[in-house]
Scaffold this motif. Sequence first.
Motif, PDB file in Angstrom:
ATOM      1  N   UNK A 384       0.844  -1.199   0.000  1.00 50.77           N
ATOM      2  CA  UNK A 384       0.000   0.000   0.000  1.00 50.77           C
ATOM      3  C   UNK A 384       0.874   1.242   0.000  1.00 50.77           C
ATOM      4  N   UNK A 385       0.214   2.374  -0.187  1.00 52.98           N
ATOM      5  CA  UNK A 385       0.915   3.637  -0.080  1.00 52.98           C
ATOM      6  C   UNK A 385       1.386   3.891   1.341  1.00 52.98           C
ATOM      7  N   UNK A 386       2.286   4.885   1.499  1.00 52.83           N
ATOM      8  CA  UNK A 386       2.877   5.128   2.804  1.00 52.83           C
ATOM      9  C   UNK A 386       1.825   5.518   3.827  1.00 52.83           C
ATOM     10  N   UNK A 387       0.933   6.417   3.469  1.00 49.79           N
ATOM     11  CA  UNK A 387      -0.080   6.863   4.431  1.00 49.79           C
ATOM     12  C   UNK A 387      -1.037   5.728   4.786  1.00 49.79           C
ATOM     13  N   UNK A 388      -1.466   4.962   3.805  1.00 50.58           N
ATOM     14  CA  UNK A 388      -2.371   3.844   4.081  1.00 50.58           C
ATOM     15  C   UNK A 388      -1.705   2.791   4.959  1.00 50.58           C
ATOM     16  N   UNK A 389      -0.448   2.478   4.674  1.00 50.06           N
ATOM     17  CA  UNK A 389       0.263   1.488   5.470  1.00 50.06           C
ATOM     18  C   UNK A 389       0.407   1.946   6.918  1.00 50.06           C
ATOM     19  N   UNK A 390       0.822   3.204   7.105  1.00 49.77           N
ATOM     20  CA  UNK A 390       0.982   3.716   8.458  1.00 49.77           C
ATOM     21  C   UNK A 390      -0.364   3.824   9.175  1.00 49.77           C
ATOM     22  N   UNK A 391      -1.414   4.092   8.446  1.00 47.43           N
ATOM     23  CA  UNK A 391      -2.742   4.169   9.049  1.00 47.43           C
ATOM     24  C   UNK A 391      -3.153   2.795   9.601  1.00 47.43           C
ATOM     25  N   UNK A 392      -2.921   1.750   8.838  1.00 48.37           N
ATOM     26  CA  UNK A 392      -3.228   0.397   9.315  1.00 48.37           C
ATOM     27  C   UNK A 392      -2.375   0.034  10.532  1.00 48.37           C
TER      28      UNK A 392
END
Length: 802
Positions: A384-392
């Motif tokens: 995933x993108x960086x923001x999506x990955x960090x959000x998870x």
Amino acid sequence: MSAREGNRMLGRFLLIWSFLGLMFLSAVPSFAAPSDGTSAQTAKPAPGAAEPGATSSEGIGWNSISANVNRQLASIQTTLKRIFNQLNRTDVPIGTDALVHMGQQAENALNNAQSLQTQIASYQSIYESYVDVIGAKPVEGESPNIAAQRKRLQTGLQDIKSARTQSKLYELQAKQLQADIQRRNVRMHQALLSEQLESPLTPGFWHNLISDYPDDRQVFARPSDDGYTGPLYRWPYFLIALGGTLAVLVLAGRPSLSLLRRVQVSIMRRFGHRQEADTSSISFLPVALNGFVCAVMSVIVWELLAHILGFASDEGNAFISGLAGALPICGFIIGAGLPILSHATAADGLTPDAPRALRGADWSLALIVLFQNILLLLSKENTFGLTSQRFLEGIYAIVVSTIFAMVCRRLSHDSEAQHIRLAPPVRGVSFLVMIVAWGAVALGYFSFAFTMVSWFVSLGVGLAILGLLALCLRELTTRLLAPGTLLAARLAPLGVGSNRVAQLGVLISGAGNLILMVVLVAIAMSDGNFDIATIADRLRTLFVGQSINGVHFSLGTVVTCIFILIAAYYGIRQVRRWLEHKLFPTTRLDIGAQSSILNVITYVAWIAIFLLTLSEAGLTMKNLTWVVSALSVGIGFGLQSIVQNFVSGIILIAERPIRVGDMVQIGGTTGDVKRISVRSTEIGLGDGSTMIVPNSQFITSPVRNATLSGALSAVSVSVTISPRADAMSAQQLLMKMMEERSDILKSPGPGVAISAITDTGVTLALSAKVPSARDVGGVTNAMMEDAYRTLREADIPLGKPA
């Protein structure tokens, strides 16, 4: 055979060996050092393998392996160059796995260079010895063969030195690359932990998350005409396979546990445990075995469903392989339930209230481990993108830390959990982790929060699983090696007592606990990844080891050093016993000399063992320079007395001014020397106690040794008789009294002499020799009593001393 014939045969023997020696010298280059070249690991070349005109025998010397050495040096150079180019690439980011792989390659290159350097050094020493024999410079009238031989030796020696220099350079380059890789790895971890995105409390974060959504959808895209396939396009099949695997574990877990309990009862009865018929007794063995059964079952079911659903052929998909690696841990957690968190333990005898307070904790923990591994896989593959990955990752950190805190709070206040109430520090740590995770996510430090929570999860799960295995190992050794069991009965005829069997069980349990601790360290080093392959790789790293500043550390080296110390301890003890009970009784050495010899042998042996252990560990004086410097500072500030006592102990053992068994007086205290060590001396006092005196006091203080000059000691008694008494008769009576005593030596004999004559009396001095200084006090008192009784029976009046 006559002497002449013997001399003739000896002359023929010497003549034959002289001829063979000349033949060997003529083939010097070829016998430089036979080798098949298999021990070398790497190397680069030495120019000029052989001179024209070299004999055919040169095929077994340096020239036979120089080509192989050159190839290995070239291979090392290629490896180091490839690592250097990968580290300095700017177009492709280097991940953690890539750094680990490059570190292993650098480690192999370093080991190969060091091994090759050792091999080349052996050839160099041999060639240098031959050059010394022939001579480095030509002499007048020498044979042309010797000159040609010298030239070939010198050429080969130059090649050897060149190859050794290259191996040293490659060793230094490998160490430099290792240091660079370690620095980059540390910087990468620091950058990951300090990475800060926009706070989820700001609109910018949600804008970036929405912007990543179109690209994130491509992860689930089906195969298209342009050849792109989303790595998770089969996600419905993954969920079906996971659900099917968990369902099978649900259906098979309880029957498997019941079967294992019945098998345990049968086996324990076979080994003499009749009391195992009580199925309500607490036992962790079937619980742990059920965990292993479920772990194996999870892998088998997953593979079957993967083949049925058609995604088993995606071998290149790291997501699938990662899930398969994490499933055994999840299966073990569900099957074993952990020792106190599962319904299985309640079946083993605990009250039902305890597991009721943690109902579903085993399933929750298994799902947490599974989700954690999935997030690590997604991050590793940049799915995933960086923001999506960090959000998870942030959601995972918040949810898991909150669940952990709530469970700890429930265990602290719920009346149903009285049997498993947690300690206050555990509750405090749980709430601290929750607060830090919430705060880090709120500030945008998603990676820090996820790393912290995942590390706590991995450490907690590792402690629980390995704790269960430790309990099982202790239970197994206790039951199998207990007195009265079948195994103990079989060992009894061999002379193994019940206490020895119990000791064996304790040793096996302790060794197993050490191994489990090593596994726990490997789990802690896996960065929260519960993949079996990752944990196995960390274990391999622990056993194989790594080089730090040129020193190779590994678990195998530690075990070898411990084995050397243990073997040395028992070996030195056996040698001391042999000397004390076998050799010394056949000599005329006194007890002091025996003690000194034993101490010297022991200390020299331990010094040799210490040096051998350092050598086995790869430590040299160069590596220990900082240790010597630290000891110098310590001696200068606080260790003067220890060093002073150590040196004084060596002086006492060497000079032997006092010996074991001597009667000494120091500081007004008299006693027998019982033991002399390098730090202190033990003196046995008359009341049965022992006084420990630092050795430096025997060097710097006056010491009276009553037995240094010999075992004999003198007794002196003075008796005063009246001046009107017959002094000659008194002398004869006292002399006869002393001759009749058995505690006085007859040779040299006793004596009585007039020591003083005054108006108030005549003083008679009685002197005698006794076998030991320890008898002086008792003999003196007995002589005074006998002298008084003898004079009184003879009506000889006593006088007044002057």
